[in-house]
Design an enzyme around this catalytic site. Sequence first.
Site, PDB file in Angstrom:
ATOM      1  N   ALA A  42     -25.818  10.385 -51.025  1.00 39.20           N
ATOM      2  CA  ALA A  42     -24.032   9.860 -49.881  1.00 39.20           C
ATOM      3  C   ALA A  42     -23.192  11.663 -49.535  1.00 39.20           C
ATOM      4  CB  ALA A  42     -23.194   9.441 -50.036  1.00 39.20           C
ATOM      5  N   GLY A  43     -24.866  12.699 -49.419  1.00 39.21           N
ATOM      6  CA  GLY A  43     -24.187  13.972 -48.932  1.00 39.21           C
ATOM      7  C   GLY A  43     -24.271  14.455 -47.809  1.00 39.21           C
ATOM      8  N   GLY A  97     -28.080  12.241 -46.514  1.00 38.32           N
ATOM      9  CA  GLY A  97     -28.143  11.633 -46.527  1.00 38.32           C
ATOM     10  C   GLY A  97     -27.003  10.474 -45.904  1.00 38.32           C
ATOM     11  N   ALA A 124     -41.077  26.047 -45.000  1.00 43.63           N
ATOM     12  CA  ALA A 124     -42.163  27.504 -44.229  1.00 43.63           C
ATOM     13  C   ALA A 124     -40.672  27.092 -42.913  1.00 43.63           C
ATOM     14  CB  ALA A 124     -43.009  27.206 -43.614  1.00 43.63           C
ATOM     15  N   ASN A 134     -37.709  26.599 -42.764  1.00 45.62           N
ATOM     16  CA  ASN A 134     -35.938  27.788 -42.818  1.00 45.62           C
ATOM     17  C   ASN A 134     -36.781  28.707 -43.167  1.00 45.62           C
ATOM     18  OD1 ASN A 134     -34.648  24.704 -42.675  1.00 45.62           O
ATOM     19  ND2 ASN A 134     -34.622  25.110 -44.800  1.00 45.62           N
ATOM     20  N   ARG A 173     -43.307  33.832 -25.740  1.00 42.78           N
ATOM     21  CA  ARG A 173     -43.531  33.805 -27.010  1.00 42.78           C
ATOM     22  C   ARG A 173     -42.347  33.850 -28.325  1.00 42.78           C
ATOM     23  NH1 ARG A 173     -47.808  38.369 -26.628  1.00 42.78           N
ATOM     24  NH2 ARG A 173     -45.744  39.019 -25.431  1.00 42.78           N
ATOM     25  N   CYS A 175     -29.215  25.893 -46.761  1.00 37.71           N
ATOM     26  CA  CYS A 175     -30.712  25.823 -47.328  1.00 37.71           C
ATOM     27  C   CYS A 175     -31.524  26.908 -47.118  1.00 37.71           C
ATOM     28  CB  CYS A 175     -30.838  24.824 -46.278  1.00 37.71           C
ATOM     29  SG  CYS A 175     -30.309  23.168 -46.036  1.00 37.71           S
ATOM     30  N   PHE A 222     -19.104  27.779 -43.413  1.00 38.09           N
ATOM     31  CA  PHE A 222     -20.519  29.347 -42.882  1.00 38.09           C
ATOM     32  C   PHE A 222     -21.277  29.302 -41.635  1.00 38.09           C
ATOM     33  CE2 PHE A 222     -24.370  26.198 -42.245  1.00 38.09           C
ATOM     34  CZ  PHE A 222     -24.374  25.424 -42.366  1.00 38.09           C
TER      35      PHE A 222
HETATM   36  N1  NAD Z   1     -27.466  20.031 -45.408  1.00 39.95           N
HETATM   37  C1  NAD Z   1     -28.365  20.063 -45.005  1.00 39.95           C
HETATM   38  O1  NAD Z   1     -27.649  20.651 -43.421  1.00 39.95           O
HETATM   39  C2  NAD Z   1     -29.990  19.284 -44.953  1.00 39.95           C
HETATM   40  C3  NAD Z   1     -30.466  19.507 -43.979  1.00 39.95           C
HETATM   41  C4  NAD Z   1     -31.722  19.348 -44.561  1.00 39.95           C
HETATM   42  C5  NAD Z   1     -31.914  19.343 -45.860  1.00 39.95           C
HETATM   43  N2  NAD Z   1     -31.540  19.330 -47.199  1.00 39.95           N
HETATM   44  C6  NAD Z   1     -31.856  19.277 -48.188  1.00 39.95           C
HETATM   45  O2  NAD Z   1     -31.198  17.572 -48.281  1.00 39.95           O
HETATM   46  C7  NAD Z   1     -30.729  17.282 -49.902  1.00 39.95           C
HETATM   47  C8  NAD Z   1     -29.689  16.911 -50.048  1.00 39.95           C
HETATM   48  O3  NAD Z   1     -28.982  18.039 -49.172  1.00 39.95           O
HETATM   49  P1  NAD Z   1     -27.075  17.178 -49.040  1.00 39.95           P
HETATM   50  O4  NAD Z   1     -26.480  18.779 -48.128  1.00 39.95           O
HETATM   51  O5  NAD Z   1     -27.316  16.264 -48.768  1.00 39.95           O
HETATM   52  O6  NAD Z   1     -27.494  17.754 -50.196  1.00 39.95           O
HETATM   53  P2  NAD Z   1     -25.191  17.533 -51.096  1.00 39.95           P
HETATM   54  O7  NAD Z   1     -25.131  17.348 -52.465  1.00 39.95           O
HETATM   55  O8  NAD Z   1     -23.836  17.326 -49.885  1.00 39.95           O
HETATM   56  O9  NAD Z   1     -25.263  15.171 -51.528  1.00 39.95           O
HETATM   57  C9  NAD Z   1     -26.272  15.143 -52.703  1.00 39.95           C
HETATM   58  C10 NAD Z   1     -25.807  13.747 -53.017  1.00 39.95           C
HETATM   59  O10 NAD Z   1     -26.140  13.452 -53.894  1.00 39.95           O
HETATM   60  C11 NAD Z   1     -25.560  12.730 -55.322  1.00 39.95           C
HETATM   61  N3  NAD Z   1     -26.258  12.609 -55.887  1.00 39.95           N
HETATM   62  C12 NAD Z   1     -27.119  13.969 -57.179  1.00 39.95           C
HETATM   63  N4  NAD Z   1     -27.928  12.953 -57.997  1.00 39.95           N
HETATM   64  C13 NAD Z   1     -27.859  11.439 -58.018  1.00 39.95           C
HETATM   65  C14 NAD Z   1     -27.834  10.739 -58.097  1.00 39.95           C
HETATM   66  N5  NAD Z   1     -29.317  10.431 -58.874  1.00 39.95           N
HETATM   67  N6  NAD Z   1     -27.861   9.268 -58.030  1.00 39.95           N
HETATM   68  C15 NAD Z   1     -26.928   8.746 -57.195  1.00 39.95           C
HETATM   69  N7  NAD Z   1     -26.081   9.962 -56.100  1.00 39.95           N
HETATM   70  C16 NAD Z   1     -26.801  11.239 -56.680  1.00 39.95           C
HETATM   71  C17 NAD Z   1     -24.997  13.702 -55.282  1.00 39.95           C
HETATM   72  O11 NAD Z   1     -23.716  13.146 -56.280  1.00 39.95           O
HETATM   73  C18 NAD Z   1     -23.910  14.163 -54.419  1.00 39.95           C
HETATM   74  O12 NAD Z   1     -23.127  13.436 -53.536  1.00 39.95           O
HETATM   75  C19 NAD Z   1     -31.333  18.824 -50.665  1.00 39.95           C
HETATM   76  O13 NAD Z   1     -32.789  18.719 -51.031  1.00 39.95           O
HETATM   77  C20 NAD Z   1     -31.550  19.695 -48.883  1.00 39.95           C
HETATM   78  O14 NAD Z   1     -31.920  21.018 -49.553  1.00 39.95           O
HETATM   79  C21 NAD Z   1     -30.274  19.255 -45.970  1.00 39.95           C
HETATM   80  O1  UPG Z   2     -28.803  32.948 -34.018  1.00 39.24           O
HETATM   81  C1  UPG Z   2     -28.623  32.745 -35.342  1.00 39.24           C
HETATM   82  C2  UPG Z   2     -28.030  31.158 -35.767  1.00 39.24           C
HETATM   83  C3  UPG Z   2     -27.633  30.790 -37.278  1.00 39.24           C
HETATM   84  N1  UPG Z   2     -27.737  32.183 -37.827  1.00 39.24           N
HETATM   85  C4  UPG Z   2     -26.650  31.413 -39.049  1.00 39.24           C
HETATM   86  O2  UPG Z   2     -27.712  30.727 -40.188  1.00 39.24           O
HETATM   87  C5  UPG Z   2     -26.665  29.507 -41.089  1.00 39.24           C
HETATM   88  C6  UPG Z   2     -27.694  28.846 -40.593  1.00 39.24           C
HETATM   89  O3  UPG Z   2     -27.108  27.848 -39.216  1.00 39.24           O
HETATM   90  P1  UPG Z   2     -28.355  26.668 -39.156  1.00 39.24           P
HETATM   91  O4  UPG Z   2     -29.710  27.032 -39.443  1.00 39.24           O
HETATM   92  O5  UPG Z   2     -28.106  25.997 -37.142  1.00 39.24           O
HETATM   93  O6  UPG Z   2     -27.747  25.607 -40.318  1.00 39.24           O
HETATM   94  P2  UPG Z   2     -28.001  24.919 -41.467  1.00 39.24           P
HETATM   95  O7  UPG Z   2     -27.301  23.565 -41.134  1.00 39.24           O
HETATM   96  O8  UPG Z   2     -27.773  25.139 -42.183  1.00 39.24           O
HETATM   97  O9  UPG Z   2     -29.524  24.535 -40.737  1.00 39.24           O
HETATM   98  C7  UPG Z   2     -30.660  24.869 -40.920  1.00 39.24           C
HETATM   99  O10 UPG Z   2     -30.910  24.483 -42.760  1.00 39.24           O
HETATM  100  C8  UPG Z   2     -31.457  23.088 -42.658  1.00 39.24           C
HETATM  101  C9  UPG Z   2     -31.116  22.771 -43.940  1.00 39.24           C
HETATM  102  O11 UPG Z   2     -33.066  22.688 -44.320  1.00 39.24           O
HETATM  103  C10 UPG Z   2     -32.156  22.765 -41.391  1.00 39.24           C
HETATM  104  O12 UPG Z   2     -32.582  21.267 -41.998  1.00 39.24           O
HETATM  105  C11 UPG Z   2     -31.902  22.703 -40.324  1.00 39.24           C
HETATM  106  O13 UPG Z   2     -33.229  23.159 -39.792  1.00 39.24           O
HETATM  107  C12 UPG Z   2     -31.435  24.708 -40.797  1.00 39.24           C
HETATM  108  O14 UPG Z   2     -31.551  25.128 -38.628  1.00 39.24           O
HETATM  109  C13 UPG Z   2     -25.506  30.058 -40.464  1.00 39.24           C
HETATM  110  O15 UPG Z   2     -24.499  30.727 -41.244  1.00 39.24           O
HETATM  111  C14 UPG Z   2     -25.143  30.697 -39.268  1.00 39.24           C
HETATM  112  O16 UPG Z   2     -24.320  31.034 -38.693  1.00 39.24           O
HETATM  113  C15 UPG Z   2     -27.332  33.388 -37.610  1.00 39.24           C
HETATM  114  O17 UPG Z   2     -26.378  33.968 -37.772  1.00 39.24           O
HETATM  115  N2  UPG Z   2     -27.583  33.612 -35.999  1.00 39.24           N
END
Ligand code: NAD
Ligand code: UPG
Length: 523
Positions: A58-59, A62, A268, A270, A306, A322, A384
């Site tokens: 539930a992060g 999720g 890729a 990211n 482009r 990430c 961030f």
């Molecule tokens: N944060 C983002 O913006 C983002 C975007 C795209 C992809 N992701 C990816 O998604 C995944 C999750 O990221 P997040 O930011 O939500 O992480 P998060 O740490 O916020 O949440 C993960 C949750 O999973 C729970 N957990 C772990 N193991 C568990 C288990 N066995 N049973 C039940 N709960 C469990 C943890 O307690 C935690 O609350 C990562 O792989 C991350 O790279 C994150």
């Molecule tokens: O032109 C830019 C754009 C972003 N940032 C910085 O880059 C970081 C990441 O920003 P952003 O990508 O907008 O946020 P995230 O939540 O980290 O999202 C990235 O990481 C996620 C986790 O994988 C992906 O799902 C998203 O598509 C990808 O954008 C931050 O510190 C921003 O301030 C810059 O410095 N310059």
Amino acid sequence: MSTADISKLDTKVASAVNGFAQEQRDGAMTPAETRLSRPLGATDVPHKKVEKICCIGAGYVGGPTCAVIAAKNPHIQVTIVDLNADRIAAWNSDKLPIYEPGLDEVVRSCRGRNLFFSTDVDKAIIEADLIFVSVNTPTKTKGQGAGYAADLGYVESATRHIAKVAQGDKIVVEKSTVPCRTAQSMRFILEANARPGIHFDILSNPEFLAEGTAIADLTNPDRVLIGSLNTPAGRSAAASLADVYAGWVDRQQIITMNLWSSELSKLAANALLAQRISSINALSAICEATGADVDEVSYACGLDQRIGKRFLKASVGFGGSCFQKDILNLVYLSESLHLPEVAAYWRQVVEMNEYQKKRFLNRIISCLFNTLTGKKIAILGFAFKKDTGDTRESAAITLCKYLRQERANVSIYDPEVEERQIWMDLAEPGVQDERKELEKQFTIAPSALEACKGADAVVVCTEWDEFRNSKLDYKKVYAEMNKPAFIFDGRLILDQKELEEIGFHVEMIGRPRSNFQTPKDWE
Ligand SMILES: NC(=O)c1ccc[n+]([C@@H]2O[C@H](COP(=O)([O-])OP(=O)(O)OC[C@H]3O[C@@H](n4cnc5c(N)ncnc54)[C@H](O)[C@@H]3O)[C@@H](O)[C@H]2O)c1
Ligand SMILES: O=c1ccn([C@@H]2O[C@H](COP(=O)(O)OP(=O)(O)O[C@H]3O[C@H](CO)[C@@H](O)[C@H](O)[C@H]3O)[C@@H](O)[C@H]2O)c(=O)[nH]1
């Protein structure tokens, strides 16, 4: 291919080459793209309708993702589970555990109707037809691959749990970002541990939302990516998941491909996004040394379709949970595949980011007469990026740690990050009772104005709107600062001229240093 080259080809081939080039310029789909991005619009494969979804984790991903799925599919019951009871309690309260614009409204619209948050992981798994695994995949800190490889411990433990408690067939969906071929390991674990006769289909469905814009990204995604095995069962499972997204996403935007391509596409995407930021940040160093302005360079380049305009904003460095993690994961993958040149190429994106943060610190030190000892530095923004309370890998943390080494006194203000989180981020891992020591150098201020009182320098680390000239009373800030009053803009959000008119010495990333130290009659 140049026109001269083309003229050497026979006319038929030349017209095909020209046609292909034209298609690319128009942004039309090439035959390869048509083949690869099989839209899963048509429900032409026999498949089951999903009725109950469980999301493990539930992060930041999720929670919002499955809340949107529930809001858009009132006929599907969605249960989000987590081992962290406090987090679940917060999801069930009025103060959600994460700050994300628009999230409250989405959760409120369906919580208790078809959206549930629970710590009863077993029950949710047993009831669900489809399970998202959305647990954390941090960078390993110990053992083989430490500092690079993804720690798949949470994914494995969630997978084992599914195998242990499942009483019927399940579609298991990798939502977490994972290394290429993780689906294979998950399948192996599931099949080795499941009750006899139970069938699992594994899908990859990486999430592309960005924090701060998660709800907008989820409700209007560029694409939804589903990776599956190219078998009747795999395609059928993919069609079931596609139906869930088709609750609000145009079917043409729901694309399918093989599992490994899907897993790798997430890393890729990211890497490519972060690479753009490191590229513009590398250019910002050249701008500072030459008198060019990085915003202008970015604007000029971005107008080329482009290249495109987005993700070319120079900054103090990218943060977030990430980018760094996923690139390091790609570096590790490349090294494991004996591709050291490829590994070095991607590693440089992260190294450039570290260099950018250090460069920014060096500029602060050098402007403040080469010493920060005992000087007060106000840090505006600790998250961030704006519109999130998340601080993972925030550039502000690195900067604060550097400032600590320089023996500066630092006052931090962020509108969304909780105090408790800031103290945790400032602490060095494994050091006991550090808080008292930290408090000798750090304070957390209740407002931007308060943070800036008596400061020698203000440093903008996060691009929160409230730090813009129009929102913060910089005359008041200036009046209460030590003189000369410096302001360092690590986000390029400030109006330099206006601030200089107030009396500030303004230092912007990607713009040359002001020559305040050389009085006019000394030149
Ligand atoms: N944060 C983002 O913006 C983002 C975007 C795209 C992809 N992701 C990816 O998604 C995944 C999750 O990221 P997040 O930011 O939500 O992480 P998060 O740490 O916020 O949440 C993960 C949750 O999973 C729970 N957990 C772990 N193991 C568990 C288990 N066995 N049973 C039940 N709960 C469990 C943890 O307690 C935690 O609350 C990562 O792989 C991350 O790279 C994150
Ligand atoms: O032109 C830019 C754009 C972003 N940032 C910085 O880059 C970081 C990441 O920003 P952003 O990508 O907008 O946020 P995230 O939540 O980290 O999202 C990235 O990481 C996620 C986790 O994988 C992906 O799902 C998203 O598509 C990808 O954008 C931050 O510190 C921003 O301030 C810059 O410095 N310059």
